[in-house]
Design an enzyme around this catalytic site. Structure first.
Site, PDB file in Angstrom:
ATOM      1  N   CYS A  51       0.525  -0.873   0.297  1.00 50.69           N
ATOM      2  CA  CYS A  51       0.152   0.053  -0.106  1.00 50.69           C
ATOM      3  C   CYS A  51       1.175   1.618   0.158  1.00 50.69           C
ATOM      4  O   CYS A  51       2.059   1.275   0.177  1.00 50.69           O
ATOM      5  CB  CYS A  51      -0.576  -0.001   0.757  1.00 50.69           C
ATOM      6  SG  CYS A  51      -1.737  -1.631   1.147  1.00 50.69           S
ATOM      7  N   ARG A 106      -4.626   1.064  -1.249  1.00 48.75           N
ATOM      8  CA  ARG A 106      -4.787  -0.007  -1.077  1.00 48.75           C
ATOM      9  C   ARG A 106      -4.273  -0.546  -1.702  1.00 48.75           C
ATOM     10  O   ARG A 106      -5.326  -1.001  -3.160  1.00 48.75           O
ATOM     11  CB  ARG A 106      -5.467  -0.705  -0.265  1.00 48.75           C
ATOM     12  CG  ARG A 106      -5.653  -2.466  -0.051  1.00 48.75           C
ATOM     13  CD  ARG A 106      -6.710  -2.428   1.129  1.00 48.75           C
ATOM     14  NE  ARG A 106      -6.559  -4.044   1.506  1.00 48.75           N
ATOM     15  CZ  ARG A 106      -7.093  -4.835   1.414  1.00 48.75           C
ATOM     16  NH1 ARG A 106      -8.865  -4.602   1.551  1.00 48.75           N
ATOM     17  NH2 ARG A 106      -7.094  -6.195   2.537  1.00 48.75           N
ATOM     18  N   ILE A 141      -4.052  -7.671  -0.806  1.00 50.82           N
ATOM     19  CA  ILE A 141      -3.172  -9.211  -1.101  1.00 50.82           C
ATOM     20  C   ILE A 141      -4.216 -10.615   0.006  1.00 50.82           C
ATOM     21  O   ILE A 141      -4.329 -11.490  -0.331  1.00 50.82           O
ATOM     22  CB  ILE A 141      -1.524  -8.758  -0.457  1.00 50.82           C
ATOM     23  CG1 ILE A 141      -1.173  -7.972  -1.483  1.00 50.82           C
ATOM     24  CG2 ILE A 141      -1.061 -10.501  -0.668  1.00 50.82           C
ATOM     25  CD1 ILE A 141      -1.372  -8.258  -2.671  1.00 50.82           C
ATOM     26  N   ILE A 142      -4.646  -9.531   1.807  1.00 55.04           N
ATOM     27  CA  ILE A 142      -4.513 -10.184   2.634  1.00 55.04           C
ATOM     28  C   ILE A 142      -6.451  -9.793   2.802  1.00 55.04           C
ATOM     29  O   ILE A 142      -6.431  -8.758   3.056  1.00 55.04           O
ATOM     30  CB  ILE A 142      -3.672 -10.704   3.277  1.00 55.04           C
ATOM     31  CG1 ILE A 142      -2.708 -11.077   2.943  1.00 55.04           C
ATOM     32  CG2 ILE A 142      -4.106 -11.883   4.815  1.00 55.04           C
ATOM     33  CD1 ILE A 142      -1.585 -11.564   4.340  1.00 55.04           C
ATOM     34  N   ASN A 159       2.021   0.032   5.205  1.00 61.73           N
ATOM     35  CA  ASN A 159       2.282  -0.202   3.865  1.00 61.73           C
ATOM     36  C   ASN A 159       3.208  -2.209   4.479  1.00 61.73           C
ATOM     37  O   ASN A 159       4.415  -2.385   4.482  1.00 61.73           O
ATOM     38  CB  ASN A 159       3.313   0.429   2.715  1.00 61.73           C
ATOM     39  CG  ASN A 159       3.974  -0.313   2.010  1.00 61.73           C
ATOM     40  OD1 ASN A 159       3.514  -0.953   1.628  1.00 61.73           O
ATOM     41  ND2 ASN A 159       5.279   0.215   2.234  1.00 61.73           N
ATOM     42  N   GLY A 160       2.972  -3.091   3.642  1.00 60.73           N
ATOM     43  CA  GLY A 160       3.386  -4.242   3.801  1.00 60.73           C
ATOM     44  C   GLY A 160       2.744  -4.814   4.079  1.00 60.73           C
ATOM     45  O   GLY A 160       1.727  -5.668   4.006  1.00 60.73           O
TER      46      GLY A 160
END
Length: 641
Positions: free
Chosen positions: A2, A50, A53-54, A75-76
């Site tokens: 993000c 955003r 991913i999850i 972010n990450g």
């Protein structure tokens, strides 16, 4: 993956306007095209974009704790979020999503400022404690995710890139000229410095807190190699396997960037060993077979049964990408390889949202030829230096050894820190003393150019020279060049990159291994090769180190319009008063010492000029248009905004 941005007002100062936050967030759209969010109060304002991913449905930010007294923008990826979640649930915390982000707010409630120490992942996050009016910022241990800062009388601004910090804070973009010699020397600036006046980078492994009055920073993690300790291939294989397993965490398809080298081949093989199915692999190639990685990558793809994709890059794509990447990059383009990497990332993003790569293997396992050269130099003294110089002269035709003529010069430098800092240099200190305007020459003195490395290595004075050199690259070149460009280039294509070879537990263990076991006398990555030899086709195991060679003359400098030459000699570039005009002309013509690596030196100067036009001269929320990119190709670079 993000983008985040925000500002916390100093006590008594007004909060940033919603318009500023919204514009700053819009500038981060490429980092998160799947959604965006904002939040503001009288004391603070935050924005977020955003890349889902999850937990695709419930992972929008900000995410709150149970009573909405703590929020986070992030972010990450947190690889151990499931373990942390279980621990926090046992302590009584209630979760409403499966998203890894939520462990941050509950973890902050439980552990306070000790939260980052509990996290295994790549991250940059902001936590806002509403009752305490306290901002907490943190960046992962290695520096995989960037975080920029600006402290002003109005408060503290932060963001995933410098542009968003400028937009949210209201600061006007301006060049920090004292950083130009460092950039021209090594093609990056060591954190916390940037080329933006008033903007810094939070160092990797650091934590920042701000209570609207006082700002405090301190490290929460430091590399501590300790006494040398051998590492058995079986133990290393287990660490590698577990690191790759963690990075298979995803609710979207995964891929791998496959170069045909040892690092990416090992990662792809370990993905398969961990049970990953339907792996998509992506490789870039050039028409010139000396630079083409596709044949070796095909061997790996066939052996592992990946869904393999190839992209061939030509001169027109290469040139058209320059202005666009200069905007995304947020700092000058450090390497020509970033251009094909962006094209490959955009190609891969049509198929997947996440890719694993072999980034970091050279720095961790001693893969660069300079490590072997330094080892031979320590063992053989002047005679070894002479032999290495002769070898450099005879092998300089290889793409991956193109700069060995310069390497031969580097071997002549007697002072270790200057020599270590000079292995990857573009211009020497002596060249910069001639090229730069008088006002900048003091910063081009050898003692100034090596100062960041000297300061960072001071706590490691007790290490032997082999491990000190490896630690130096780990603390400088890796986060501020390799990882920064990896993040910027992949996120320009809205593609998340994961680097299993840089798991912090793996790093801590390998850092204890003697340098001689990491760097063999004949080949680098000695211990890595032994640990993954069954995953490597014979052709790759025996191949020399290639790096990511790019045919710069064919792709950028052979065009009849001499676009880069025109760019660096344009009136607009000369009006900046950064260079001596006669020396710049000598560089363009390849005269004197500029003959050695002339193409690369010209590219470095051109990249700085493109950076200034895309990031300093004008502050925009979108990259240059295709029409502006074509202006550069046609040699009308002076008209580009």
């Amino acid at each position: 993956m993000c983008g985040l941005v925000g500002m916390v007002a100093a006590r008594g100062a007004p909060a940033p306007t919603p318009e500023r936050v919204e514009r700053a967030t819009a500038a981060l759209a490429h980092r998160g095209p799947d959604g965006s969010g904002h939040w503001s109060s009288e004391a603070a304002a935050f924005g977020h974009t955003r890349l889902s991913i999850i937990d695709l449905e419930r992972g929008d930010q900000p995410l709150w704790n149970e009573d909405r007294s703590v929020l986070t923008f992030y972010n990450g990826e947190i690889w151990n979020h499931n373990e942390l979640r279980a621990e926090l649930e046992r302590a009584g915390h209630r979760f409403f999503s499966r998203c890894d982000t939520e462990v941050l707010v509950h973890g902050y409630e439980e552990w306070g400022l000790e939260l980052p120490e509990r996290l295994s992942g790549m991250f940059a996050f902001a936590i806002w404690d509403l009752p305490a009016e306290r901002l907490l910022l943190a960046r992962d241990r290695v520096g995989k995710k960037p975080l920029y800062l600006a402290e002003t009388p109005q408060g503290v601004a932060f963001g995933s890139d410098a542009r968003s910090v400028l937009l949210v804070s209201g600061l006007q973009p301006a060049l920090e000229p004292e950083g130009v010699p460092e950039y021209l020397f090594q093609r990056y600036l060591d954190a916390p410095r940037t080329l933006f006046r008033g903007v810094t980078k939070l160092r990797p492994g650091h934590l920042l807190s701000y209570d609207r009055e006082r700002l405090e920073q301190h490290p929460y993690w430091q590399l501590r190699p300790g006494e040398p300790e051998p590492l058995q291939p079986e133990e290393l294989r287990g660490l590698l396997r577990d690191s790759v397993r963690q990075r298979l965490m995803s609710d979207v398809p995964l891929g791998v960037l496959l170069s045909g080298g040892i690092d990416s081949t090992a990662v792809a093989g370990l993905m398969r060993e961990n049970g990953a199915a339907g792996i998509a692999s992506f490789t870039i190639g050039f028409a010139d077979e000396l630079y083409d990685e596709r044949p070796l990558a095909r061997l790996v793809a066939a052996r592992l049964g990946t869904d393999h994709h190839e992209l061939v890059v030509g001169a027109r794509q290469f040139v058209d990408t320059l202005p666009r990447l200069s905007w995304y990059r947020d700092e000058p383009i450090a390497e020509p390889s970033e251009l094909p990497l962006l094209l490959l990332a955009e190609f891969a993003s049509k198929h997947v949202k996440v890719v694993l790569s072999g980034d970091g293997g050279d720095e961790l396992f001693g893969g660069y030829p300079k490590y072997r050269a330094e080892r031979l130099l320590r063992a053989g003294g002047p005679l070894a230096a002479l032999a290495l110089k002769l070898s450099a002269k005879t092998r300089s035709r290889r793409p991956s050894h193109k700069r060995l003529e310069r390497a031969a010069e580097t071997l002549s430098l007697g002072e270790p820190l200057l020599r270590w800092a000079s292995w990857f240099r573009t211009f020497s200190s002596a060249e910069l003393q001639r090229l730069l305007a008088p006002k900048l020459r003091v910063e081009a003195r050898p003692e100034r150019l090596t100062r960041p490395l000297r300061e960072l290595l001071a706590p490691y004075a007790g290490l032997d020279e082999g491990r000190r050199m490896l630690v130096g690259d780990f603390l400088t070149y890796l986060p501020d060049n390799m990882l920064l460009r990896g993040d910027k280039v992949l996120m320009a294509a809205s593609l998340e990159g994961r680097m299993p070879l840089l798991d912090y537990r793996l790093i801590e263990r390998v850092a204890k291994v003697p340098a001689s076991e990491r760097t063999g006398l004949r080949q680098g990555k000695a211990i890595l090769r032994r640990a993954v030899e069954d995953l490597l086709p014979r052709e790759i195991a025996r191949a020399p180190k290639r790096g990511f060679p790019v045919p710069v003359p064919a792709l950028l400098l052979a065009a009849g319009d001499r676009s880069l030459e025109r760019l660096v000699l344009s009136e607009r570039a000369l009006s900046r008063d950064l260079y001596e005009r006669r020396e710049l002309e000598a560089l363009v013509e390849g005269r004197g010492s500029y003959r050695v690596d002339r193409d690369f030196k010209l590219f470095t100067v051109a990249a700085l000029e493109l950076f200034l036009r895309s990031n300093i001269d004008e502050l925009t929320v979108t990259p240059p248009s295709p029409e502006q990119a074509r202006d550069v190709e046609r040699g009308r670079a002076a008209s580009m905004p």
